[in-house]
Write a protein that holds these residues in place. Structure first.
Motif, short mmCIF file in Angstrom:
data_model
loop_
_atom_site.label_atom_id
_atom_site.label_comp_id
_atom_site.label_asym_id
_atom_site.label_seq_id
_atom_site.Cartn_x
_atom_site.Cartn_y
_atom_site.Cartn_z
N VAL A 147 -5.79 -10.30 -46.03
CA VAL A 147 -7.01 -9.95 -45.30
C VAL A 147 -7.02 -8.50 -44.83
O VAL A 147 -8.07 -7.97 -44.49
CB VAL A 147 -7.22 -10.88 -44.09
N GLY A 148 -5.85 -7.84 -44.80
CA GLY A 148 -5.83 -6.46 -44.34
C GLY A 148 -4.43 -5.96 -44.10
O GLY A 148 -3.45 -6.48 -44.65
N LYS A 149 -4.34 -4.93 -43.25
CA LYS A 149 -3.04 -4.35 -42.92
C LYS A 149 -3.04 -3.94 -41.46
O LYS A 149 -4.09 -3.76 -40.83
CB LYS A 149 -2.75 -3.15 -43.82
N ILE A 150 -1.84 -3.75 -40.91
CA ILE A 150 -1.70 -3.28 -39.54
C ILE A 150 -2.13 -1.83 -39.47
O ILE A 150 -1.55 -0.96 -40.12
CB ILE A 150 -0.26 -3.45 -39.03
N TYR A 151 -3.17 -1.56 -38.68
CA TYR A 151 -3.67 -0.19 -38.53
C TYR A 151 -2.93 0.56 -37.45
O TYR A 151 -2.59 1.73 -37.60
CB TYR A 151 -5.17 -0.25 -38.22
N SER A 152 -2.67 -0.12 -36.34
CA SER A 152 -1.88 0.46 -35.24
C SER A 152 -1.29 -0.68 -34.45
O SER A 152 -1.80 -1.79 -34.45
CB SER A 152 -2.76 1.35 -34.36
N SER A 153 -0.20 -0.41 -33.75
CA SER A 153 0.46 -1.46 -32.97
C SER A 153 0.94 -0.89 -31.64
O SER A 153 1.35 0.27 -31.55
CB SER A 153 1.65 -2.05 -33.75
N SER A 154 0.86 -1.73 -30.61
CA SER A 154 1.42 -1.41 -29.30
C SER A 154 2.55 -2.40 -29.04
O SER A 154 3.00 -3.10 -29.94
CB SER A 154 0.34 -1.49 -28.23
N GLN A 155 2.99 -2.47 -27.82
CA GLN A 155 4.14 -3.32 -27.52
C GLN A 155 3.85 -4.80 -27.74
O GLN A 155 4.70 -5.54 -28.25
CB GLN A 155 4.60 -3.08 -26.07
N PHE A 156 2.65 -5.24 -27.39
CA PHE A 156 2.38 -6.69 -27.42
C PHE A 156 1.16 -7.07 -28.27
O PHE A 156 0.93 -8.26 -28.49
CB PHE A 156 2.18 -7.21 -25.99
N THR A 157 0.38 -6.11 -28.71
CA THR A 157 -0.78 -6.40 -29.56
C THR A 157 -0.84 -5.39 -30.70
O THR A 157 -0.19 -4.34 -30.65
CB THR A 157 -2.10 -6.34 -28.77
N SER A 158 -1.64 -5.72 -31.72
CA SER A 158 -1.80 -4.82 -32.86
C SER A 158 -3.24 -4.89 -33.36
O SER A 158 -3.91 -5.92 -33.23
CB SER A 158 -0.85 -5.21 -34.00
N SER A 159 -3.69 -3.78 -33.95
CA SER A 159 -5.01 -3.72 -34.58
C SER A 159 -4.85 -3.87 -36.08
O SER A 159 -3.97 -3.24 -36.68
CB SER A 159 -5.71 -2.40 -34.26
N VAL A 160 -5.72 -4.69 -36.68
CA VAL A 160 -5.66 -4.96 -38.12
C VAL A 160 -6.92 -4.42 -38.77
O VAL A 160 -8.03 -4.77 -38.36
CB VAL A 160 -5.53 -6.47 -38.39
N LEU A 161 -6.75 -3.56 -39.78
CA LEU A 161 -7.87 -3.08 -40.58
C LEU A 161 -8.08 -4.07 -41.72
O LEU A 161 -7.20 -4.28 -42.55
CB LEU A 161 -7.57 -1.68 -41.13
#
Length: 296
Positions: free
Chosen positions: A159-173
């Motif tokens: 469905v996509g890839k990790i666009y950015s990540s923080s310590q406990f959550t991540s954004s998926v493009l």
């Protein structure tokens, strides 16, 4: 004075005799009533009819009002129960959908295609409202081993890839937000050729809702329905992740390359659980021990 008393007593006695006689006369068997009796009988009957009709109408009206009130109350109860029933049906439907999705993710986690990679299960906690920015947020981050550019899949496919990540959550493009700067190296599982065609996912057609696959070679033959998977080249995405199937192939507007429309295997708009595929190979269960001191 005494005369008047006797006269009054005499009048009362005469009246009593007349009353008893009248009662006796009226009680005896007769085929016909007297005029006075008929008049009294009809007058009483008419008066009873006049009084009875309004009373009966009022009684019926009150009874109907009470019945309508009772029906209204029952209707309100039935509406409430119907609303609760519909809500329960919706909850059951959502639970079944989530259950099927979890089973699909679990089956994907245990599949042989991911044996060489560490799957990180996550849930979607937010979705971007901007239609041009196709991103979601998941509840796993760097603390869970999630890193930028890791592939994200569901039980149906990528469905996509990790666009950015923080310590406990991540954004998926998501795949429908990919372009040439976020392209994927893929291979087509072609049945009619000895060598599987290769290419890159370079964008997304919003109108057709298909991924755009730019093939490396112009004269290569691909057919409708053939499977497209990640090639593993480039070091970003692991090999063998299912992306979609070929719908149609046509030359680009310059006639230099062929562009295939690929229907995504996974639903890009409706899912709640995903797997982040860690590119790091899993540690083998049996690791050879280092030679002890003095051994070669």
């Amino acid at each position: 004075m005494l005369f008047f008393r006797r006269k009054r007593l005499f009048i009362i006695l005469i009246g009593f005799i007349i009353l008893v006689g009248s009662i006796g006369f009226s009680l005896r068997d007769r085929e016909e009533l007297t005029t006075v009796e008929e008049f009294l009988h009809d007058a009483v009957g008419w008066f009873q009819g006049v009084v009875h009709q309004p009373v009966e109408f009022t009684t019926t009206l009150v009874s109907n009002i009470n019945e309508l009130k009772h029906i209204y109350e029952e209707n309100q109860v039935l509406k409430t129960r119907l609303s609760q029933y519909n809500l329960l049906l919706h909850e059951v439907k959502e639970l079944r959908k989530e259950n099927d999705e979890l089973y699909s993710v679990l089956g994907k986690t245990e599949s042989e295609s991911l044996n060489e990679f560490i799957p990180i299960q996550a849930s979607v906690i937010a979705r971007s409202k901007e239609q041009w920015f196709k991103m979601i947020t998941i509840n796993k981050g760097e603390q869970d081993g999630v890193e930028t550019n890791m592939a994200v899949i569901t039980g149906e496919g990528m469905v996509g890839k990790i666009y950015s990540s923080s310590q406990f959550t991540s954004s998926v493009l998501l795949l429908n937000g990919f372009d040439r700067s976020n392209r994927i190296s893929v291979v087509v599982d072609a049945e009619e050729t000895d060598k599987d065609p290769t290419g890159f996912i370079v964008g997304y057609d919003e109108e057709a809702e298909t991924l755009l696959l730019e093939l490396d070679e112009y004269d290569v033959e691909v057919s409708e329905g053939e499977l497209v998977v990640s090639s593993g080249l480039g070091g970003v995405f692991p090999k063998g992740l299912e992306i979609g199937t070929i719908e149609e192939v046509a030359p680009d507007k310059y006639g230099l390359t062929k562009v295939a429309h690929v229907s995504p295997s996974a639903d890009l708009y409706n899912f709640g659980h995903v797997i982040v595929v860690d590119r790091q190979a899993t540690i083998p269960s049996e690791v050879e021990s280092e030679p002890e001191e003095g051994e070669e």
